[in-house]
Design a protein around this motif. Structure first.
Motif, short mmCIF file in Angstrom:
data_model
loop_
_atom_site.label_atom_id
_atom_site.label_comp_id
_atom_site.label_asym_id
_atom_site.label_seq_id
_atom_site.Cartn_x
_atom_site.Cartn_y
_atom_site.Cartn_z
N SER A 125 0.83 -1.21 0.00
CA SER A 125 0.00 0.00 0.00
C SER A 125 0.86 1.26 0.00
N SER A 142 2.59 1.64 -6.85
CA SER A 142 1.17 1.53 -6.56
C SER A 142 0.88 0.06 -6.36
N THR A 189 -0.96 -1.89 -7.84
CA THR A 189 -1.06 -2.66 -9.09
C THR A 189 0.29 -3.09 -9.61
N SER A 225 -9.94 -2.03 1.80
CA SER A 225 -10.45 -1.36 0.61
C SER A 225 -11.95 -1.57 0.47
N LYS A 256 -14.84 1.31 0.44
CA LYS A 256 -15.66 1.53 -0.75
C LYS A 256 -17.13 1.17 -0.53
N GLU A 277 -13.70 -5.44 -8.55
CA GLU A 277 -13.26 -4.04 -8.48
C GLU A 277 -12.14 -3.88 -7.46
N ASP A 317 -9.02 -5.59 -8.75
CA ASP A 317 -8.33 -4.88 -9.83
C ASP A 317 -7.45 -3.78 -9.25
N GLU A 318 -7.90 -3.24 -8.16
CA GLU A 318 -7.13 -2.17 -7.55
C GLU A 318 -5.88 -2.72 -6.84
#
Lengths: 182, 155
Positions: A94, A105, A107, A142, A146, A161, A164-165
């Motif tokens: 993170s 990042s 990803t 996360s 969200k 979602e 993917d992050e």
């Protein structure tokens, strides 16, 4: 004598039935093991005969974890205790303070795990578990941010979602062979 | 009023135990059904390690089991004391894994074959050498969904 006995046993005494049934019940209670198959789910990379091409990665994005034949842990060149692995991995992925030696990042973060053929399976699984746990905790955080609930309660699209992050990229290198003993 | 009191005091009906066998039998049948007698003999000692991040294996018919561990005392004369692989109920080598997977695959309906998972029950004290060999064999055979069987860690 026989005549009298016949007349007496007009009905079978069912009183001991409960005892017999209890005996059987206890037997099955003791022998039953409700087998629950649980484990850590893993997806292996497909096999290819060609050696993997060399990809040069920015070293700040690679979190290399080595486990040697003495079941010791080396994370990015520093000996580390397994109890610290989870929090350190989370911090690497993170990178909350945007440090220059941690992942750009989530990803781009890659966790690389390498073990020796002499590593104990127990240690290997423990390490794998900690790495998986780091990702699970990040997913949970996360998901809570969200959608306001834990990751496991999300539907498939929401899960995707989140993933993917913060994609789970755990690459396992061919094990070294220094300390195999059997 | 007084008559009621008197009658209840004098009758003293005990609790009927007549239905006790029925209840016990019901429990008995439940446990008999739930109990799964081991269908394949375990020839290896496998004590899986414990972990926290576990997923439950849902569909049992889509799972095949590979065990790795040291042979139990009874079989040490035949198979030695080195860690071995057990497929189904027999001790095998990793060359036999593709055939084992294929056999299991043919028992699964075609539409569900993508969901086949291999559950690896591996003894915690086994070294990674043999585990890596099995993993390589599985990758070569195209069986990529794995589950490292583990117990829930008490926290």
């Amino acid at each position: 004598m026989a005549k009298g006995k016949n007349r007496m046993s007009s009905e079978i005494n069912a009183g001991s039935m409960a005892d017999i049934a209890f005996l059987l019940l206890i037997f099955f209670l003791v022998t039953t093991q409700i087998s629950e198959d649980r484990g850590i789910l893993v997806k292996l990379p497909p096999w290819s005969n060609e050696p993997p091409e060399d990809i040069t990665l920015n070293s700040r994005n690679v979190w290399s974890v080595l486990v040697n034949a003495n079941n010791e842990l080396l994370v990015r060149g520093t000996p580390t205790d397994i109890r610290e692995l989870r929090s350190k991995t989370k911090e690497f992925i993170s990178n909350p303070r945007k440090e220059s030696d941690k992942a750009d990042s989530p990803t781009k973060a890659i966790v690389s795990l390498k073990n020796d053929r002499g590593t104990k399976y127990k240690t290997y699984l423990e390490v794998y578990n900690e790495l998986q746990a780091a990702y699970n905790e990040l997913w949970n955080e996360s998901a809570n941010k969200k959608f306001g609930k834990d990751y496991e309660f999300l539907n498939t699209n929401q899960k995707r979602e989140v993933r993917d992050e913060i994609p789970l990229v755990l690459s396992e290198a061919e094990p070294t062979n220094f300390g195999e003993e059997n | 009023m007084s008559r009621f009191k008197k009658s209840s005091a004098s009758a003293q009906p005990g609790i009927s135990t007549a239905s006790l066998p029925d209840i016990v039998f019901m429990l008995l049948f439940f446990f008999m059904v739930v109990t799964k007698l081991r269908d394949s003999e375990q020839k290896l000692t496998v004590k899986t390690p414990s972990a926290t991040e576990l997923t439950k294996l849902e569909n049992k018919s889509l799972v095949n089991f590979i065990m790795i561990g040291r042979p139990v005392k009874k079989y040490q004369d035949i198979y030695g004391t080195k860690p071995r692989i057990q497929l189904g109920d027999k001790i095998a080598d990793e060359e036999e894994i593709p055939l084992f997977l294929e056999k299991h695959k043919s028992s699964v309906p075609e539409g569900q074959q993508a969901g086949i998972t291999t559950s690896l029950k591996i003894d915690g004290d086994v070294t990674m050498g043999i585990v890596s060999d099995v993993k390589t064999a599985l990758r070569k055979a195209g069986q990529l969904k794995l589950n490292y069987s583990a117990n829930k860690k008490a926290e």
